[in-house]
Write a protein that holds these residues in place. Structure first.
Motif, PDB file in Angstrom:
ATOM      1  N   ALA A 115     -84.471  15.606 -63.669  1.00 56.77           N
ATOM      2  CA  ALA A 115     -85.439  16.513 -62.176  1.00 56.77           C
ATOM      3  C   ALA A 115     -86.418  17.206 -63.055  1.00 56.77           C
ATOM      4  O   ALA A 115     -87.295  17.421 -62.607  1.00 56.77           O
ATOM      5  CB  ALA A 115     -84.188  17.500 -61.999  1.00 56.77           C
ATOM      6  N   GLU A 116     -86.197  17.362 -64.706  1.00 58.30           N
ATOM      7  CA  GLU A 116     -87.425  17.737 -65.039  1.00 58.30           C
ATOM      8  C   GLU A 116     -87.490  16.563 -66.336  1.00 58.30           C
ATOM      9  O   GLU A 116     -86.769  16.519 -67.114  1.00 58.30           O
ATOM     10  CB  GLU A 116     -87.422  19.088 -65.823  1.00 58.30           C
ATOM     11  N   LEU A 117     -88.558  16.696 -67.102  1.00 62.02           N
ATOM     12  CA  LEU A 117     -89.466  16.767 -68.213  1.00 62.02           C
ATOM     13  C   LEU A 117     -88.298  16.398 -69.364  1.00 62.02           C
ATOM     14  O   LEU A 117     -87.996  18.161 -69.583  1.00 62.02           O
ATOM     15  CB  LEU A 117     -90.803  16.647 -68.530  1.00 62.02           C
ATOM     16  N   ASN A 118     -88.292  15.706 -70.564  1.00 56.56           N
ATOM     17  CA  ASN A 118     -87.653  16.079 -71.406  1.00 56.56           C
ATOM     18  C   ASN A 118     -85.881  15.989 -70.985  1.00 56.56           C
ATOM     19  O   ASN A 118     -85.359  16.625 -72.147  1.00 56.56           O
ATOM     20  CB  ASN A 118     -88.409  16.568 -72.472  1.00 56.56           C
ATOM     21  N   ASP A 119     -86.150  15.406 -70.275  1.00 60.66           N
ATOM     22  CA  ASP A 119     -84.433  15.651 -69.894  1.00 60.66           C
ATOM     23  C   ASP A 119     -83.633  14.630 -70.350  1.00 60.66           C
ATOM     24  O   ASP A 119     -82.597  14.717 -71.161  1.00 60.66           O
ATOM     25  CB  ASP A 119     -83.539  15.842 -67.975  1.00 60.66           C
TER      26      ASP A 119
ATOM     27  N   ASN B 132     -88.862   0.205 -77.410  1.00 57.62           N
ATOM     28  CA  ASN B 132     -89.484   0.905 -76.510  1.00 57.62           C
ATOM     29  C   ASN B 132     -88.468   2.204 -76.361  1.00 57.62           C
ATOM     30  O   ASN B 132     -87.588   1.968 -76.536  1.00 57.62           O
ATOM     31  CB  ASN B 132     -89.269  -0.200 -75.117  1.00 57.62           C
ATOM     32  N   LEU B 133     -89.292   3.756 -76.258  1.00 59.20           N
ATOM     33  CA  LEU B 133     -88.423   4.521 -75.501  1.00 59.20           C
ATOM     34  C   LEU B 133     -89.661   5.201 -74.892  1.00 59.20           C
ATOM     35  O   LEU B 133     -90.873   5.233 -74.654  1.00 59.20           O
ATOM     36  CB  LEU B 133     -89.570   5.020 -76.922  1.00 59.20           C
ATOM     37  N   MET B 134     -88.652   5.656 -74.033  1.00 54.27           N
ATOM     38  CA  MET B 134     -89.729   6.737 -72.301  1.00 54.27           C
ATOM     39  C   MET B 134     -89.117   7.781 -71.764  1.00 54.27           C
ATOM     40  O   MET B 134     -87.602   8.151 -72.397  1.00 54.27           O
ATOM     41  CB  MET B 134     -89.137   5.224 -71.353  1.00 54.27           C
ATOM     42  N   ASP B 135     -89.820   8.314 -71.012  1.00 49.58           N
ATOM     43  CA  ASP B 135     -89.176   9.958 -70.551  1.00 49.58           C
ATOM     44  C   ASP B 135     -89.248   9.074 -68.748  1.00 49.58           C
ATOM     45  O   ASP B 135     -89.402   8.582 -68.806  1.00 49.58           O
ATOM     46  CB  ASP B 135     -89.912  10.944 -70.209  1.00 49.58           C
ATOM     47  N   ASP B 136     -87.282   9.443 -68.532  1.00 49.01           N
ATOM     48  CA  ASP B 136     -87.099   8.641 -67.487  1.00 49.01           C
ATOM     49  C   ASP B 136     -87.359   9.801 -66.682  1.00 49.01           C
ATOM     50  O   ASP B 136     -87.961   9.706 -65.755  1.00 49.01           O
ATOM     51  CB  ASP B 136     -85.627   8.628 -67.674  1.00 49.01           C
ATOM     52  N   CYS B 137     -87.865  11.005 -66.509  1.00 48.90           N
ATOM     53  CA  CYS B 137     -88.978  11.461 -66.095  1.00 48.90           C
ATOM     54  C   CYS B 137     -89.620  11.431 -65.332  1.00 48.90           C
ATOM     55  O   CYS B 137     -90.501  10.974 -64.041  1.00 48.90           O
ATOM     56  CB  CYS B 137     -89.070  12.790 -65.940  1.00 48.90           C
TER      57      CYS B 137
END
Length: 282
Positions: A115-119, A140-145
């Motif tokens: 629901a939010e960034l960096n979660d 590879n690394l990503m932010d899921d949000c």
């Protein structure tokens, strides 16, 4: 020289130069009892086994003992397995088997959009090869949000310590996530990553073995990178790979629309998310 070579040297001195066997043995420093020793039939059999194993183990180095033994039986060598195994171990042909690391049972991890960034961040490897045949991997690394690509780092080998260094570089300009989702690869279950997670108060979320769909966001990123970069170019060296990946991230994060976030780019989604937070708190 071994005993057989010394016996041959004594014979050469005796027959070729007329030196008596006693004097030749003294010169070669070989006891006469050893010179006159006749190999026991058992020893002759072991020597035959040694020669056969030397030949066929070199031709089939990936065979273990039993495969090699039964291969010899099919070739009508009727030796019992016990002397064959004794000679096999004397020749140090034993193949060391790397024990499979037992993993703790992983709970099924539902794949939800944070629901939010960096979660939650997701991390995984994708592999490819250079034009010369040497393989390499891309972390590879990503932010899921936001679907933001935080890293796409190529190298021939990336250890757990290297993974930690990459994560620390990202923490120089943004906060750590609450969770980090990974598979059960050796780089991710090693102690350096566990210590990093404990230090930064990050929960490591391990997917179940053989269930890559539980890490679907980064798997989608892997497929995008493969289609748009790795399968598109013929790389001569790693520097060329880095250059293309850097250029791809510069295009991907600010401009590339993503269906999962309403056809916004990751950067625009972050901006939209931030503006909504400001409105709600005003």
């Amino acid at each position: 020289m071994g005993p057989d070579e010394k016996r041959e040297a004594v014979r050469h001195l005796n027959k070729g130069h007329g030196i008596s066997i006693r004097q030749a043995c003294k010169l070669i420093k070989l006891p006469r009892s050893m010179y006159y020793y006749e190999a026991h039939p058992k020893n002759r059999r072991d020597e035959q086994i040694r020669q056969v194993l030397d030949k066929w183990a070199g031709q089939f180095p990936h065979y273990g003992f039993w495969l090699l033994y039964y291969r010899l039986r099919l070739m009508n060598y009727k030796w019992n397995h016990k002397p064959v195994y004794r000679v096999y171990t004397d020749l140090k042909l034993n193949m060391r088997r790397k024990p499979k690391r037992k993993l703790p049972k992983r709970k099924k991890q539902p794949l939800k959009v944070p629901a939010e960034l960096n979660d939650t961040w997701s991390m995984d490897f994708v592999s490819d090869a250079l034009a010369n045949g040497y393989s390499f991997r891309v972390l590879n690394l990503m932010d899921d949000c936001s679907r933001e690509a935080l890293a796409a780092t190529p190298d021939t080998s990336i250890s757990s310590k290297r993974v930690v260094r990459i994560l620390n570089q990202i923490l120089e300009y943004r906060d750590p996530p609450k969770k980090l989702r990974v598979d059960n690869g050796p780089e991710f279950i090693a102690k350096p990553l566990a210590k990093w997670a404990e230090k930064n108060n990050v929960e490591l979320v391990f997917i179940q073995a053989g269930k890559p769909t539980q890490n679907g966001f980064v798997e989608r990123l892997n497929g995008t990178i493969r289609r748009e970069v790795l399968d598109r170019y013929w790389f001569e060296d790693l520097e060329e790979v880095r250059q293309h990946l850097d250029e791809w991230i510069i295009e991907y994060n600010p401009y590339r629309p993503h269906e999962g976030i309403g056809f916004l780019s990751p950067d625009l989604f972050v901006q939209w998310n931030f503006e909504n937070i400001v409105k709600n708190t005003a």
